[in-house]
Design a protein around this motif. Structure first.
Motif, PDB file in Angstrom:
ATOM      1  N   ALA A 181      21.115  66.966   1.265  1.00 35.06           N
ATOM      2  CA  ALA A 181      20.031  66.166   1.827  1.00 35.06           C
ATOM      3  C   ALA A 181      18.774  67.013   2.001  1.00 35.06           C
ATOM      4  O   ALA A 181      17.649  66.559   1.720  1.00 35.06           O
ATOM      5  CB  ALA A 181      20.456  65.563   3.165  1.00 35.06           C
ATOM      6  N   GLY A 182      18.939  68.257   2.443  1.00 28.09           N
ATOM      7  CA  GLY A 182      17.795  69.132   2.639  1.00 28.09           C
ATOM      8  C   GLY A 182      17.082  69.454   1.341  1.00 28.09           C
ATOM      9  O   GLY A 182      15.850  69.460   1.276  1.00 28.09           O
ATOM     10  N   LEU A 183      17.852  69.722   0.277  1.00 31.79           N
ATOM     11  CA  LEU A 183      17.238  70.051  -1.006  1.00 31.79           C
ATOM     12  C   LEU A 183      16.512  68.836  -1.578  1.00 31.79           C
ATOM     13  O   LEU A 183      15.399  68.955  -2.110  1.00 31.79           O
ATOM     14  CB  LEU A 183      18.302  70.551  -1.980  1.00 31.79           C
ATOM     15  CG  LEU A 183      17.800  70.965  -3.369  1.00 31.79           C
ATOM     16  CD1 LEU A 183      16.653  71.958  -3.280  1.00 31.79           C
ATOM     17  CD2 LEU A 183      18.943  71.538  -4.204  1.00 31.79           C
ATOM     18  N   LEU A 184      17.108  67.650  -1.467  1.00 32.38           N
ATOM     19  CA  LEU A 184      16.446  66.443  -1.962  1.00 32.38           C
ATOM     20  C   LEU A 184      15.164  66.147  -1.180  1.00 32.38           C
ATOM     21  O   LEU A 184      14.148  65.743  -1.763  1.00 32.38           O
ATOM     22  CB  LEU A 184      17.402  65.256  -1.888  1.00 32.38           C
ATOM     23  CG  LEU A 184      18.528  65.243  -2.925  1.00 32.38           C
ATOM     24  CD1 LEU A 184      19.513  64.122  -2.624  1.00 32.38           C
ATOM     25  CD2 LEU A 184      17.974  65.098  -4.340  1.00 32.38           C
ATOM     26  N   ALA A 185      15.206  66.350   0.130  1.00 29.89           N
ATOM     27  CA  ALA A 185      14.005  66.136   0.940  1.00 29.89           C
ATOM     28  C   ALA A 185      12.905  67.109   0.516  1.00 29.89           C
ATOM     29  O   ALA A 185      11.725  66.737   0.406  1.00 29.89           O
ATOM     30  CB  ALA A 185      14.331  66.302   2.424  1.00 29.89           C
ATOM     31  N   MET A 215      16.493  78.789   4.030  1.00 32.91           N
ATOM     32  CA  MET A 215      16.964  77.605   4.741  1.00 32.91           C
ATOM     33  C   MET A 215      17.709  76.649   3.812  1.00 32.91           C
ATOM     34  O   MET A 215      18.754  76.095   4.175  1.00 32.91           O
ATOM     35  CB  MET A 215      15.777  76.889   5.386  1.00 32.91           C
ATOM     36  CG  MET A 215      16.157  75.659   6.198  1.00 32.91           C
ATOM     37  SD  MET A 215      14.729  74.961   7.072  1.00 32.91           S
ATOM     38  CE  MET A 215      13.659  74.538   5.690  1.00 32.91           C
ATOM     39  N   LEU A 216      17.201  76.468   2.585  1.00 35.11           N
ATOM     40  CA  LEU A 216      17.794  75.493   1.672  1.00 35.11           C
ATOM     41  C   LEU A 216      18.993  76.040   0.915  1.00 35.11           C
ATOM     42  O   LEU A 216      20.000  75.351   0.744  1.00 35.11           O
ATOM     43  CB  LEU A 216      16.742  75.014   0.665  1.00 35.11           C
ATOM     44  CG  LEU A 216      15.567  74.206   1.204  1.00 35.11           C
ATOM     45  CD1 LEU A 216      14.608  73.891   0.070  1.00 35.11           C
ATOM     46  CD2 LEU A 216      16.048  72.922   1.866  1.00 35.11           C
ATOM     47  N   TYR A 217      18.867  77.256   0.415  1.00 33.68           N
ATOM     48  CA  TYR A 217      19.871  77.792  -0.491  1.00 33.68           C
ATOM     49  C   TYR A 217      20.808  78.814   0.162  1.00 33.68           C
ATOM     50  O   TYR A 217      21.897  79.061  -0.349  1.00 33.68           O
ATOM     51  CB  TYR A 217      19.197  78.468  -1.695  1.00 33.68           C
ATOM     52  CG  TYR A 217      18.239  77.581  -2.449  1.00 33.68           C
ATOM     53  CD1 TYR A 217      18.698  76.614  -3.329  1.00 33.68           C
ATOM     54  CD2 TYR A 217      16.851  77.719  -2.294  1.00 33.68           C
ATOM     55  CE1 TYR A 217      17.808  75.804  -4.042  1.00 33.68           C
ATOM     56  CE2 TYR A 217      15.967  76.923  -2.996  1.00 33.68           C
ATOM     57  CZ  TYR A 217      16.447  75.965  -3.868  1.00 33.68           C
ATOM     58  OH  TYR A 217      15.569  75.170  -4.565  1.00 33.68           O
ATOM     59  N   GLY A 218      20.371  79.411   1.261  1.00 35.47           N
ATOM     60  CA  GLY A 218      21.126  80.529   1.816  1.00 35.47           C
ATOM     61  C   GLY A 218      22.017  80.207   2.994  1.00 35.47           C
ATOM     62  O   GLY A 218      22.742  81.081   3.471  1.00 35.47           O
ATOM     63  N   ALA A 222      24.025  71.199  -7.970  1.00 40.98           N
ATOM     64  CA  ALA A 222      25.250  71.925  -7.657  1.00 40.98           C
ATOM     65  C   ALA A 222      25.078  73.424  -7.912  1.00 40.98           C
ATOM     66  O   ALA A 222      25.490  74.259  -7.093  1.00 40.98           O
ATOM     67  CB  ALA A 222      26.409  71.370  -8.487  1.00 40.98           C
ATOM     68  N   GLU A 223      24.467  73.783  -9.032  1.00 35.20           N
ATOM     69  CA  GLU A 223      24.276  75.199  -9.353  1.00 35.20           C
ATOM     70  C   GLU A 223      23.333  75.867  -8.358  1.00 35.20           C
ATOM     71  O   GLU A 223      23.557  77.010  -7.942  1.00 35.20           O
ATOM     72  CB  GLU A 223      23.735  75.346 -10.770  1.00 35.20           C
ATOM     73  CG  GLU A 223      24.754  75.028 -11.858  1.00 35.20           C
ATOM     74  CD  GLU A 223      24.229  75.289 -13.253  1.00 35.20           C
ATOM     75  OE1 GLU A 223      23.017  75.607 -13.379  1.00 35.20           O
ATOM     76  OE2 GLU A 223      25.009  75.174 -14.210  1.00 35.20           O
ATOM     77  N   ALA A 224      22.269  75.159  -7.971  1.00 36.79           N
ATOM     78  CA  ALA A 224      21.314  75.745  -7.030  1.00 36.79           C
ATOM     79  C   ALA A 224      21.949  75.995  -5.671  1.00 36.79           C
ATOM     80  O   ALA A 224      21.673  77.006  -5.019  1.00 36.79           O
ATOM     81  CB  ALA A 224      20.095  74.831  -6.893  1.00 36.79           C
ATOM     82  N   LEU A 225      22.812  75.077  -5.240  1.00 43.57           N
ATOM     83  CA  LEU A 225      23.417  75.172  -3.914  1.00 43.57           C
ATOM     84  C   LEU A 225      24.777  75.868  -3.926  1.00 43.57           C
ATOM     85  O   LEU A 225      25.394  76.033  -2.872  1.00 43.57           O
ATOM     86  CB  LEU A 225      23.578  73.767  -3.317  1.00 43.57           C
ATOM     87  CG  LEU A 225      22.265  73.022  -3.036  1.00 43.57           C
ATOM     88  CD1 LEU A 225      22.554  71.584  -2.611  1.00 43.57           C
ATOM     89  CD2 LEU A 225      21.440  73.737  -1.984  1.00 43.57           C
TER      90      LEU A 225
END
Length: 254
Positions: free
Chosen positions: A168-172, A154-157, A200-203
Motif C-alpha cells: 500500500a505504501g509503495l502504491l501510494a 521507509m518504503l523499501y527498507g 514484488a522485486e522492489a519490495l
C-alpha cells in the motif's frame, strides 16, 4: 524541439506552472531557478517509450531529469551473474537520475522506462558547473537526495512491516510521484508501467504475496476487503488508486 505528447502538459512543465512532487529535485528548486535549466537543456528534452533503457552507462556523459512518466532503476552490488541479488527502485516526475555521474563519470545504473517517459538530458559536466555557480540549485539537489534516501528507507527498507503496509505504501508513493488524475474522476490516480512482478522485486516479496495483497485492496469491505469500496483497480501494468487518503492510511502514512 519540445515533444508533442498528449500524456504530458509540456507547456505547463517547461514554464514552471505545474507543481512538482514534494521532495523531488524540481520540487525543491526555489522560484526563478527552473528557467535556468530549461534555457540550457529544455530544447533537448525527449520522449522514451516503455521498456527503453536510458543512456546512463559508463560511457555516457549525462544526467537526466524526469519531466513525465516513471522509470525502474536496478543496481547489482554483487555483480550480474545469474541469481545475484539486485536492488530495484522506482523514480518519478521531478527526480534527477544518474546523480552519481556528478562525482564519478563512469558510474552507471540500469534505468528502464516503465511507460512513455519524458526526460530532459543534461550534460554532467555542465550540470556540475551550474551547481557550483548557483548554490540554491545545489542545495535543492542535496535536499532531494536526502528526501529520496529517507523515502527509500521507509518504503523499501522496513522489512518487518506486514506486506499490506508495504505494498500500500509503495502504491501510494507511485500515485504521488508518477500518477495521472483521471479526466472524469480527478481523485482517481492512474499509475502506468509497473507490473506485479516489479512491485514484488522492489519490495523483496513473493509475487503471490503481492497478488494477495492487491486482491485485498481491490475488494470492498463487504467482500472481505479493507476499505468500504476498495481503494484500487488494476489491470496489465496499470493500477488505478480510487481512494488515495484511505490507501495512505492503510500504509500508515496518513
Amino acid at each position: 524541439m519540445v515533444p508533442k505528447v498528449d500524456a504530458f502538459r509540456t507547456g505547463d512543465v517547461l514554464n514552471g506552472r505545474q507543481a512538482m512532487p514534494a521532495g523531488s529535485f524540481l520540487g525543491h528548486l526555489p522560484p526563478g531557478t527552473w528557467p535556468l535549466l530549461v534555457s540550457e537543456w529544455g530544447a533537448d528534452s525527449r520522449v522514451h517509450q516503455r521498456d527503453e533503457e536510458l543512456p546512463i552507462g559508463p560511457a555516457d556523459e549525462q544526467v537526466h531529469i524526469v519531466l513525465g512518466g516513471c522509470v525502474r532503476q536496478e543496481r547489482h552490488p554483487f555483480g550480474t551473474a545469474e541469481g545475484a541479488p539486485r536492488i530495484t527502485r522506482f523514480r518519478g516526475v521531478g527526480e534527477l537520475l544518474g546523480e552519481a555521474k556528478l562525482i564519478e563519470p563512469h558510474a552507471e545504473v540500469r534505468t528502464t522506462c516503465l511507460t512513455t517517459t519524458w526526460i530532459m538530458p543534461c550534460s554532467a559536466q555542465r550540470m556540475n558547473l551550474l551547481l557550483r555557480k548557483h548554490s540554491s540549485i545545489q542545495l535543492a539537489l542535496l535536499r532531494s537526495l536526502e528526501d529520496r534516501n529517507r523515502t527509500d528507507e521507509m518504503l523499501y527498507g522496513t522489512m518487518t512491516r506486514p506486506p499490506l503496509d508495504r505494498v500500500a505504501g509503495l502504491l501510494a508513493h507511485l500515485a504521488e510521484v508518477a500518477g495521472t488524475p483521471g479526466p472524469d474522476h480527478p481523485d482517481h490516480i492512474t499509475i502506468l508501467g509497473p507490473s506485479q512482478r516489479d512491485l514484488a522485486e522492489a519490495l523483496l516479496l513473493g509475487v503471490s504475496t503481492v497478488e494477495s495483497t492487491l486482491r485485498l485492496l481491490r475488494l470492498p469491505a463487504a467482500d472481505g476487503g479493507l476499505s468500504a469500496d476498495g481503494v484500487l483497480r488494476s489491470g496489465y501494468r496499470k493500477f488505478v488508486v480510487t481512494d488515495l487518503p484511505s490507501l495512505r492510511a492503510l500504509a500508515g502514512l496518513a
